[in-house]
Design an enzyme around this catalytic site. Structure first.
Site, short mmCIF file in Angstrom:
data_model
loop_
_atom_site.label_atom_id
_atom_site.label_comp_id
_atom_site.label_asym_id
_atom_site.label_seq_id
_atom_site.Cartn_x
_atom_site.Cartn_y
_atom_site.Cartn_z
N ASP A 118 0.85 -1.18 0.00
CA ASP A 118 0.00 0.00 0.00
C ASP A 118 0.90 1.24 0.00
OD1 ASP A 118 -2.89 1.08 0.50
OD2 ASP A 118 -1.75 1.97 2.13
N HIS A 316 -7.16 -6.33 -1.20
CA HIS A 316 -6.08 -5.36 -1.08
C HIS A 316 -4.96 -5.80 -0.14
CE1 HIS A 316 -4.11 -1.47 -0.96
NE2 HIS A 316 -4.25 -1.41 0.36
#
Length: 339
Positions: A118, A316
């Site tokens: 991320d 994610h």
């Protein structure tokens, strides 16, 4: 008849580096960085994203240590036990690169492999781009590498979503997102992680949790059901306890420096990362849809790419949703690195 003597207690086995992570603080330009270290061997620096901590690498630390590496997960500036400067502009990208370099030096090493997820992927990429003398290889999880340059980020984000507001724009104003999150940190984090995880994310056609409707909040679009299978109540307790103690401002300040980063890195516009690299993404991660051109450009932007892996049915949080698969890919890639 006298009783036989009680058997002597068996001493507990001495923990080895492969089985016992250690926590300590090292000096950094902002004051200190909290690091969690496990194993011996070549240094692998693990950098988390938002809204996480070193704990998001809990599955990778023992796996990398067992494979013969010195795995070190950090709390990024603004998170956990690391320093949290008050100034918003103390969270620009080059400051976070300087923290990574300081960690490598404080650990007595001259170089490291850096791996990020991320925001951590962007921090890792910028570390490799701007300090190739220190970071000899880079692994990116979730967020592809996009070279610096192009339009100003705030203008790009403002143009996304039509009448709705993209979450990055929503995070820009100091105090605004804090007012949504901090009254119920644990509940907000539960919803956020559910919204971006494969087994709990909203169904296709549901309102997108990456956008805020007029006068609305992000949380109102988060799923209200169970936690993702990979995140149990104890894991959520660890994560929530850190943010309840520190608040959210340090973490959110990363988003508030994107235009500053754009200016700071103008001298690297369009620059490729030439060190050996790796990408792992989740097939259901919205980041891949938004940044598909970045992945397609890898032959030019990551000429040292040794592997690009899209994990089908993964959301994610790649290294937490699919720890065994991620660990296998990371260990195989590290073993293939030159030198």
């Amino acid at each position: 008849m006298p009783k036989p003597p009680a058997p002597a207690p068996v001493p507990a086995p001495t923990p080895t580096p492969a089985t016992a992570p250690t926590h300590h603080l090292v000096p950094s330009p902002a004051g200190r960085v909290h690091v969690v270290e496990q194993g011996r061997g070549p240094l692998v620096l693990l950098v988390h994203g938002f809204p996480e901590s070193w704990y998001s690498w809990r599955h990778q630390l023992p796996a990398l240590a067992a494979a013969g590496y010195r795995a070190v997960a950090v709390d990024v500036r603004g998170y956990g036990r690391s320093s949290k400067p008050a100034a918003v502009d103390a969270y620009r990208m080059l400051d976070l690169v300087a923290d990574n370099v300081a960690v490598v030096e404080a650990l007595g090493e001259e170089s490291a492999v850096v791996v990020g997820h991320d925001w951590g992927a962007t921090i890792a990429a910028t570390s490799a781009l701007t300090r190739p003398d220190v970071f000899r290889a880079v692994g990116l999880l979730g967020v592809p590498y996009s070279p610096p340059g192009g339009p100003k980020p705030s203008e790009v984000f403002a143009g996304m979503g039509g009448d709705e507001e993209f979450y990055v724009s929503y995070f820009q104003q100091p105090g605004r997102a804090e007012a949504e999150i901090e009254p119920d940190v644990r509940g907000w984090l539960a919803g956020f992680h559910a919204a971006l995880s494969a087994d709990t994310m909203p169904a296709p056609g549901a309102p997108d949790p990456h956008f805020v409707g007029p006068g609305g909040t992000l949380r109102e679009r988060f799923p209200a059901g169970p936690l993702p299978a990979w995140l149990d109540e104890g894991d959520l307790d660890v994560l929530a306890a850190e943010f309840e103690r520190t608040g959210m401002t340090g973490a959110l300040n990363r988003y508030r420096n994107m235009d500053r980063d754009w200016a700071d890195l103008a001298g690297h516009e369009g620059a490729p990362i030439r060190q050996p690299s790796l990408f792992i993404g989740g097939g259901l991660d919205a980041s891949l849809a938004w940044l598909a051109p970045a992945v397609e450009a890898y032959p030019e932007t990551l000429p040292g790419l040794l592997g690009s892996h899209i994990l089908d049915g993964c959301g994610h949080f790649v290294q937490q949703e699919r720890p065994e698969e991620t660990n296998r890919i990371l260990v195989d890639w590290l073993a293939a690195l030159p030198g």
